[in-house]
Design a protein around this motif. Structure first.
Motif, PDB file in Angstrom:
ATOM      1  N   LEU A  55       0.836  -1.206   0.000  1.00  0.00           N
ATOM      2  CA  LEU A  55       0.000   0.000   0.000  1.00  0.00           C
ATOM      3  C   LEU A  55       0.869   1.254   0.000  1.00  0.00           C
ATOM      4  CD1 LEU A  55      -2.744   1.417   0.139  1.00  0.00           C
ATOM      5  CD2 LEU A  55      -2.605   1.231   2.631  1.00  0.00           C
ATOM      6  N   THR A  56       1.924   1.246   0.790  1.00  0.00           N
ATOM      7  CA  THR A  56       2.830   2.394   0.823  1.00  0.00           C
ATOM      8  C   THR A  56       3.469   2.621  -0.551  1.00  0.00           C
ATOM      9  OG1 THR A  56       3.308   1.947   3.154  1.00  0.00           O
ATOM     10  CG2 THR A  56       4.867   3.365   1.973  1.00  0.00           C
ATOM     11  N   ILE A  57       3.912   1.541  -1.174  1.00  0.00           N
ATOM     12  CA  ILE A  57       4.492   1.644  -2.518  1.00  0.00           C
ATOM     13  C   ILE A  57       3.451   2.175  -3.498  1.00  0.00           C
ATOM     14  CG2 ILE A  57       5.392   0.292  -4.456  1.00  0.00           C
ATOM     15  CD1 ILE A  57       6.754  -1.508  -2.324  1.00  0.00           C
ATOM     16  N   THR A  58       2.223   1.676  -3.386  1.00  0.00           N
ATOM     17  CA  THR A  58       1.140   2.118  -4.274  1.00  0.00           C
ATOM     18  C   THR A  58       0.879   3.615  -4.131  1.00  0.00           C
ATOM     19  OG1 THR A  58       0.116  -0.069  -4.211  1.00  0.00           O
ATOM     20  CG2 THR A  58      -1.294   1.786  -4.846  1.00  0.00           C
ATOM     21  N   ILE A  59       0.833   4.097  -2.915  1.00  0.00           N
ATOM     22  CA  ILE A  59       0.578   5.528  -2.680  1.00  0.00           C
ATOM     23  C   ILE A  59       1.719   6.378  -3.239  1.00  0.00           C
ATOM     24  CG2 ILE A  59       0.387   7.291  -0.875  1.00  0.00           C
ATOM     25  CD1 ILE A  59      -1.173   5.157   0.768  1.00  0.00           C
ATOM     26  N   ILE A  60       2.953   5.955  -2.982  1.00  0.00           N
ATOM     27  CA  ILE A  60       4.111   6.720  -3.464  1.00  0.00           C
ATOM     28  C   ILE A  60       4.128   6.767  -4.991  1.00  0.00           C
ATOM     29  CG2 ILE A  60       6.640   6.693  -3.637  1.00  0.00           C
ATOM     30  CD1 ILE A  60       6.634   5.619  -0.709  1.00  0.00           C
ATOM     31  N   ILE A  61       3.912   5.623  -5.638  1.00  0.00           N
ATOM     32  CA  ILE A  61       3.947   5.576  -7.099  1.00  0.00           C
ATOM     33  C   ILE A  61       2.771   6.346  -7.693  1.00  0.00           C
ATOM     34  CG2 ILE A  61       3.806   4.046  -9.102  1.00  0.00           C
ATOM     35  CD1 ILE A  61       6.535   4.133  -7.645  1.00  0.00           C
ATOM     36  N   SER A  62       1.608   6.298  -7.040  1.00  0.00           N
ATOM     37  CA  SER A  62       0.452   7.056  -7.534  1.00  0.00           C
ATOM     38  C   SER A  62       0.732   8.554  -7.515  1.00  0.00           C
ATOM     39  CB  SER A  62      -0.787   6.736  -6.697  1.00  0.00           C
ATOM     40  OG  SER A  62      -1.154   5.391  -6.853  1.00  0.00           O
TER      41      SER A  62
END
Length: 166
Positions: A55-62
């Motif tokens: 989820l953290t990776i998803t938020i950063i990449i988004s």
């Protein structure tokens, strides 16, 4: 119920991979949703570390998806007009009835934006538009790779837990 969650998770994964290239679909977010649906099945035990990290990776990449094309434009000498042109061109390109409009749109938008800023300097406008295009490609590649990694994680968890549709 597990079969439905597994099927929905798999569909989210496939649409997420497609969405990594089509800006109208939130690719990385849909892939993460597929992981979440997998972990909601009774067969797979909940792993908050995996879900939290992904989820953290998803938020950063988004967030980076909006920054990278604009930084590409700026890095190649573009102004705020070119950055706005990139964003507007991306939206117009998605809805334009031309093939690959989502790729052509940011390039043309940045070019037009830079020409509005300084209509005499065509080379600068072309250079900024090229930066926008390279930024868009870099962002799409990062999205695609992470969607593939999430899909690999999905398949690994399914395989290890012997989750089946029947």
């Amino acid at each position: 119920m597990d079969s439905l969650l597994l099927l929905l998770g798999f569909i989210c994964m496939i649409i997420g991979i497609l969405g990594s290239f089509l800006p109208v679909l939130p690719g990385i977010s849909l892939s993460w949703l597929g992981l979440l649906l997998l972990y909601l099945t009774k067969t797979v035990s909940m792993n908050y570390w995996v879900l939290g990290i992904t989820l953290t990776i998803t938020i950063i990449i988004s967030i980076l998806n909006y920054i990278i094309p604009a930084k590409g434009t700026k890095r190649f000498g573009g102004s705020s007009y070119g950055i706005w042109g990139t964003n507007i061109g991306l939206v117009v390109g998605i809805f334009a009835p031309i093939p690959f409009g989502f790729i052509i749109g940011p390039f043309v938008g940045a070019f037009i934006g830079e020409l509005l800023y300084d209509y005499k300097d065509h080379n600068r406008a072309l250079k900024a538009a090229t930066g926008s295009f390279i930024g868009f490609l870099a962002s799409s590649f990062i999205n695609f790779m992470l969607c593939i990694i999430f899909f690999g994680l999905f398949l690994t968890v399914v395989w290890q837990n012997r989750v089946g549709l029947f």
